[in-house]
Structures are given as C-alpha cells and as structure tokens.
Design a protein around this motif. Structure first.
Motif, PDB file in Angstrom:
ATOM      1  N   THR A  53      -0.995  -8.854  17.703  1.00 47.73           N
ATOM      2  CA  THR A  53       0.422  -9.215  17.835  1.00 47.73           C
ATOM      3  C   THR A  53       1.049  -8.758  19.146  1.00 47.73           C
ATOM      4  O   THR A  53       2.169  -9.129  19.447  1.00 47.73           O
ATOM      5  N   TYR A  54       0.378  -7.882  19.882  1.00 50.65           N
ATOM      6  CA  TYR A  54       0.785  -7.442  21.219  1.00 50.65           C
ATOM      7  C   TYR A  54       2.056  -6.590  21.236  1.00 50.65           C
ATOM      8  O   TYR A  54       2.702  -6.453  22.276  1.00 50.65           O
ATOM      9  N   ASN A  55       2.419  -6.002  20.106  1.00 51.38           N
ATOM     10  CA  ASN A  55       3.450  -4.960  20.152  1.00 51.38           C
ATOM     11  C   ASN A  55       2.808  -3.664  20.612  1.00 51.38           C
ATOM     12  O   ASN A  55       1.582  -3.468  20.501  1.00 51.38           O
ATOM     13  N   ILE A  56       3.615  -2.774  21.188  1.00 47.41           N
ATOM     14  CA  ILE A  56       3.102  -1.538  21.773  1.00 47.41           C
ATOM     15  C   ILE A  56       3.682  -0.351  21.004  1.00 47.41           C
ATOM     16  O   ILE A  56       4.903  -0.229  20.844  1.00 47.41           O
ATOM     17  N   VAL A  57       2.791   0.538  20.544  1.00 50.98           N
ATOM     18  CA  VAL A  57       3.200   1.727  19.801  1.00 50.98           C
ATOM     19  C   VAL A  57       2.447   2.932  20.345  1.00 50.98           C
ATOM     20  O   VAL A  57       1.391   2.780  20.962  1.00 50.98           O
ATOM     21  N   PRO A  58       2.971   4.154  20.127  1.00 51.76           N
ATOM     22  CA  PRO A  58       2.232   5.347  20.576  1.00 51.76           C
ATOM     23  C   PRO A  58       0.954   5.537  19.770  1.00 51.76           C
ATOM     24  O   PRO A  58       0.846   5.074  18.630  1.00 51.76           O
TER      25      PRO A  58
END
Length: 657
Positions: free
Chosen positions: A337-342
């Motif tokens: 989905t290409y979301n960015i999380v730590p």
C-alpha cells in the motif's frame, strides 16, 4: 589598386585565423550535456527548476479525478539478451573491465597504515527550541499530484479486480508494482521525526555527497521514486551526483528507457553497468570507485524514499569527524500500500541499536541507559555496534582507507557486520541518526528472488559469515560455530590480506569491542552453550527428517524427505537441553501434542534430552518421547514405548559445501 588588393588579402587571412581559433575553442569547451564540476553544484533553486515534470502519474488529461488504468500495463517483464550485449562490448572493455574487479582486488594492498587526519573545521549542531532549523523547509512539501494516490505516504489500496496483476508483480519484483506505478514519483511523504528534530541548526560547511544506488532487475517506479526523492529533498549544493550501478539487469525498462530518462537531470544522475552479476556487496565497492565527485558516499537501496531534511543530520557527524559512519533511522514502506510507518521495537521512542545473535542473524535491541547518558538531548546521534547495511553514509576516502568491503564476500550477507566491526575495531565509530529518516520497502512473501550466478557456487552467505568471524571475532568465533556447526569445515578462501590489514592498523580485539561498544548484546543473546549433537534429525533407518518448513514463532515442524542440504532440516541440541534451529527452539505445541518451533533465549525451553544409544529424544517436562507419523507428515510427542519404531531417531552431521 595593388595596395587595395593586398589589404583585402590580409583582411581575409586574419578573418580566417580568427574563425579557426573560434572553432578550436568551441570543440574544447564542455558540452551542454556534460556540465563542469562547478556547474554541477548550483543552488537549490536551479535544481527545483530542473525537476522533472512527472506526467505519468495516472491522471486523465483534462480531468482532475484519478482514474487507474485497468489492466496493469505489464511492460516491465520484458527481458533483453545480455550475452549479446556482453559480446558486443567485450572488445572495448577488455582493457578496463567495467566491473572494476582488478582495481578492487588491489585495494587491500594500497592502504594507509594510519588514517588521514581531520582537516575540515566543522561546528557542532545547535538546538534552539522554538526556532525552526536552518535546513528545515519553510513551507509544507508540495504534493506530486494534488489529491493523488499515496500522497503524504497514505495507504493506497487497490480493488479485487487487480489481484492477479498484483500477484504477478510481487512474484517478479517483490512489491505491488501495480499500486507503485499509479503513485507519483514526486509524491509527498509524512514526517515521522521527533518534534525536536525541527529545531536543530547545522553549520552549512557540510561535506558534499555522491549517492550510490545498486540495482538488479528492479521495478521502474520504485527505483525512480528513490532517485526522485533524493533530488527533491537534498540541498542542491551538497548533492554532487547520483550514481546508479546496474548489476547486470536483463529487464528492458532498465536499458535504453532508463538512459533516456535520466538525461533530464543534465548529468547529475549517472549509470554504470556491470559486465557480469557481481552481487550487492561488490557492486557497492564498484560504486565507490565510480562515484568521484562527492566527499561522502551515501548508499541507498534501490527501493527507498528519503524524508524531509534527511541530509544535514546524516552528514554533520561525518563533517565533524571523518572516521564516523552514520546510518539514518529506517522506516518501513509497506510493499502493498506504500504507506510509511516507523519500525517496531526499540525503546519508548522507537530507538534501537543494531545487533546480532550468535548465528549471525541481524537483530535490533533497545537503546540502553548507558547510551542515553552520553547525549544531552534525545535526538542526538547515538552509538550502534552494527548496522543493517543497506543505508549508510561514510566519507569516501575513509571507506577506501578501510579497504571497502572484503573482496572475498559474495552477493549478499555478512557485509553489514564486516564493515561495522572494521569501523569500530580500527578506530572509527558508527552512529544512528534519529533526525535523518529514510523509508525502505521490504520484499513481500511470494517474490521469486534473484538467484546467485552459477560462478558463485553454493552457500555464499554462510561463506561470508565464516570470513567475517575468522577475521574479526577472535576467540568469539567458537560461539558462531556452536550456533552454525555445519560451517566449521566450510571453505572460505584466503583471508591473509584481511588479517594483515588488521595487524597493520593496530585494530582492537573483539573482546574490547564486546566490552566497550557491544556490551548489551549478551544480555539479549547470551553466549550459546556447547552442542551435544547437531545435524539432521532423521527417522531411524528411514528417509524422513524433521523439517521446520520455514516456520517460526509458533509454527509446527513437519516430517519431510531428507535432502542432506541443512537449512530447514538442520538442528542442534546443546548442553542446556535446548533443541534448536538458529535462534528458534522446539517445544510442545498448544494442543499438548504437536511439536512447534518458536523464538527463544538461552533460559527458555530447556526441555529435551537425546539418548544416542537408544535413538530417542525425551521431552523432559512431560516425560514423553518424540514421535512421528510418516503418513500424515506430523511430528509430536507421545507416551514412550521402546518397541515403537516411530520413536527412534538419529542425528547425522551435515557439512555445508
């Protein structure tokens, strides 16, 4: 009349000489497509003017609403004949192979016996709470496509009609390229930094950098988004060049199309192509030799996105001390989905140090109180014993003084530890930088992978591990062999030059390193006890072996045909009565019968005894014996019965080759 004619002849001769000189001058001047080094380092405004207009972002002309294309135009799978290209280029490259192997093999013989002194005067960064840092953007980052998919790193989820295309792209490239191709290459990203990071002020006398990106058969949009993000978020006067190293890709979109595409940056982005598959490790060493303009080398994987104000925090420690190597905090870009999380784990702030267990698997451990006490603020860089290896910055000359990577390391694996140990034990330092963040896509399950070339042979990663421990671990290497007994007799090549390098540079012992820098490793991963037996666990006088099937952290082991290749069929039982595979232990499953495999430390699951003469494994807590069903391919425990053939086992050593 005679005088007038002579005057005209002299005038024509003078004019001809002038035109000849003008023609000669123009031929020697730099061409427009080959800017001089001074022209390459312009101000940031010019780089914005040169920013490519991303027209291929999925918007229908004249329509503001995003409409994805169906079906996915699967053009990236087209392959080219690399062998014909190699033959065509062989003559011109024979004298100077593009792979740079000859130069690389001589690097260990051309080292400085002492590292060059620090000459750049660089002032420490200053934290001014409430006053926006001098490298912080004054305005919010513009979207690549206003309202477009994936902007601000929000998840982009496709419908079920894309399922087959998505699965095909994951198999080929490791990521959901269908979604990636619909997201702008210049998309905006979220800011995951601590708030304090925004108020650091940096001396502008920063070193310049060459960004090196190695790729092999990478998907188009993930590779190009990496490049776009570097161009978009790096102050232009510090970005000397972006060097792409093509490690013998055979995808058509990475050939002429790529060469044409990067022309829009007018020489800022360059590409070099290896004449054979070198693997990630040696391709990075080749990249160091090709990247000549920057004072610092920044290595990025080919599927990353750098975040807001990533550059100054990463380079400032190196500008202050040339023997410092820095690593950004690595965030996770979801490959679907290409979301960015730590990243998960670490301390209460998500800060972790790089570590390993004694089988040399990469680990992350929380930042210790001892390290926190060395800092005045929570966002200052902190020491780490090791790095993951994909993303880091190092002064170019210092990297060469260290000998780059060990030339004997092949393809992938162990190089992150080798460079980490070399830096620390030979007088440098390795720091993680909380205010520099870079997102990284991790390969998804279902990827077909990139098999190593035939010339490499079997077990390249294990051979790499053995080279590293034999050079740097001293007496601690026995703990590696306790965890990886199959590698004890593994041929690993000549390491005499590496040992001489260590001796010439008076590099410190691994014991010093474990006590002063990596002091917290053993509290998380205690030194392993000696093995009682190790090898495959084979049903006595059968062709069936216990196999983890790649399961971990609660999965059940199974029974499968013995293949004598180790891997998922390699186990060991140690003096602490643990039956293990790497960092996983066998124990009784939740159903009270089946045997599962799960992560463990040395104080857990001390549950097994092996009676070699009786061919029996006993589960100590229950008093039952290890049993199997060759029909159901199951492994379980049951009441001990000395007459039961399915409770008889043998452990046979397996040596890696």
């Amino acid at each position: 009349m005679r005088l007038k004619l002579g005057f005209l002849l002299r005038a024509v001769l003078l004019l001809g000489s002038f035109l000849g000189l003008l023609l000669l001058w123009s031929s020697l001047s730099p061409r427009a497509e080959e800017p001089s080094p001074k022209e390459r380092i312009r101000d940031n405004k010019e780089s914005i003017d040169r920013m490519p207009n991303n027209g291929d972002h999925g918007l229908i002309p004249g329509n503001d609403k995003f409409k994805p294309v169906l079906p996915w135009p699967h053009v990236e799978g087209v392959e080219v004949d690399l062998e014909s290209i190699r033959r065509r280029n062989k003559a011109k490259n024979e004298g100077n192979p593009l792979g740079g192997n000859n130069d690389q093999q001589n690097i260990m013989q051309r080292q400085y016996l002492t590292f060059k002194p620090q000459t750049l005067i660089y002032h420490d960064p200053v934290l001014r709470p409430g006053i926006l840092g001098n490298f912080e953007p004054k305005e919010p980052e513009p979207h690549g496509v206003v309202g477009g998919p994936g902007e601000e790193a929000k998840p982009y989820v496709l419908g079920p009609e894309y399922k087959e295309s998505i699965q095909a792209s994951i198999k080929e490239f490791g990521f959901n390229m269908v979604a990636s191709d619909m997201i702008s290459l210049d998309r905006s990203v979220n800011d995951l930094r601590q708030e304090e990071c925004k108020y650091w002020h940096y001396d502008e006398n920063l070193l310049t950098s060459s960004v090196v990106i190695v790729f092999h058969n990478e998907g188009w949009s993930t590779l190009m988004r990496t490049v776009h993000s570097v161009v978009k978020r790096t102050p232009r006067k510090y970005l000397a060049e972006i060097v792409l190293i093509d490690d013998f890709s055979n995808k058509a979109h990475l050939k002429e199309r790529l060469e044409d595409y990067i022309k829009q940056w007018n020489g800022l982005v360059k590409i070099f192509r290896n004449e054979r598959r070198e693997g990630l490790i040696q391709a990075r060493s080749i990249g160091a030799q090709k990247a000549k303009l920057g004072q610092v080398l920044i290595y990025l994987d080919a599927h990353c996105e750098v975040a807001v104000n990533w550059y100054a925090p990463l380079i400032a420690p190196i500008s202050k001390d040339r023997t410092t190597c820095t690593v950004p905090l690595i965030d996770v870009i979801d490959g679907n989905t290409y979301n960015i999380v730590p990243q998960g784990g670490g301390d209460e702030d998500g800060f972790a140090r790089g570590a390993w267990d004694w089988s040399m698997l990469w680990k992350r451990v929380p930042l210790t109180k001892r390290e926190k006490a060395l800092r005045k603020t929570k966002t200052e860089p902190y020491r780490s014993p090791a790095m993951a290896g994909g993303l880091f910055a190092i002064e170019r000359d210092f990297f060469f003084e260290l000998g780059l990577y060990d030339p004997g390391l092949q393809i992938w694996g162990g190089e992150n530890f080798e460079i980490s140990y070399k830096i620390w034990q030979c007088g440098g330092k390795l720091q993680f930088v909380p205010c520099s963040r870079v997102g990284h896509i991790y390969r998804l399950q279902g990827w077909q992978g990139n098999p190593p070339p035939a010339y490499v042979g079997s077990s390249p990663t294990l051979k790499n591990y053995v080279r590293v421990v034999e050079v740097w671990w001293d007496e601690y290497k026995d703990y590696f062999y306790a965890s990886r007994p199959e590698t004890k007799a593994l041929a690993h090549g000549d390491i005499s030059d590496l040992k001489k390098f260590r001796e010439d540079h008076n590099c410190k012992s691994f014991k010093w390193f474990m006590e002063e820098i990596a002091y917290d490793i053993t509290s998380h991963y205690p030194l392993p006890p000696k093995n009682v037996e190790w090898g495959e666990i084979r049903g006595f006088e059968t062709a069936y072996c216990i196999d983890s099937m790649g399961h971990s952290n609660g999965g059940f082991v199974e029974l499968g045909p013995c293949h004598r290749m180790g891997g998922n069929q390699l186990f060991r039982i140690n003096e602490a009565n643990q039956l293990m595979q790497y960092d996983q232990c066998l124990t009784k499953g939740t159903d009270g019968s089946k045997v599962m495999i799960t992560h463990c430390n040395l104080n857990e699951y001390k549950e097994w005894q092996y009676f070699k003469n009786l061919h029996r494994f006993t589960h100590i807590p229950s008093g039952k014996c290890l049993d199997r069903s060759e029909v159901l391919h199951q492994v379980f425990i049951s009441e001990c019965d000395s007459n039961k053939a399915t409770q008889k086992w043998e452990m046979n050593n397996i040596l890696s080759v």
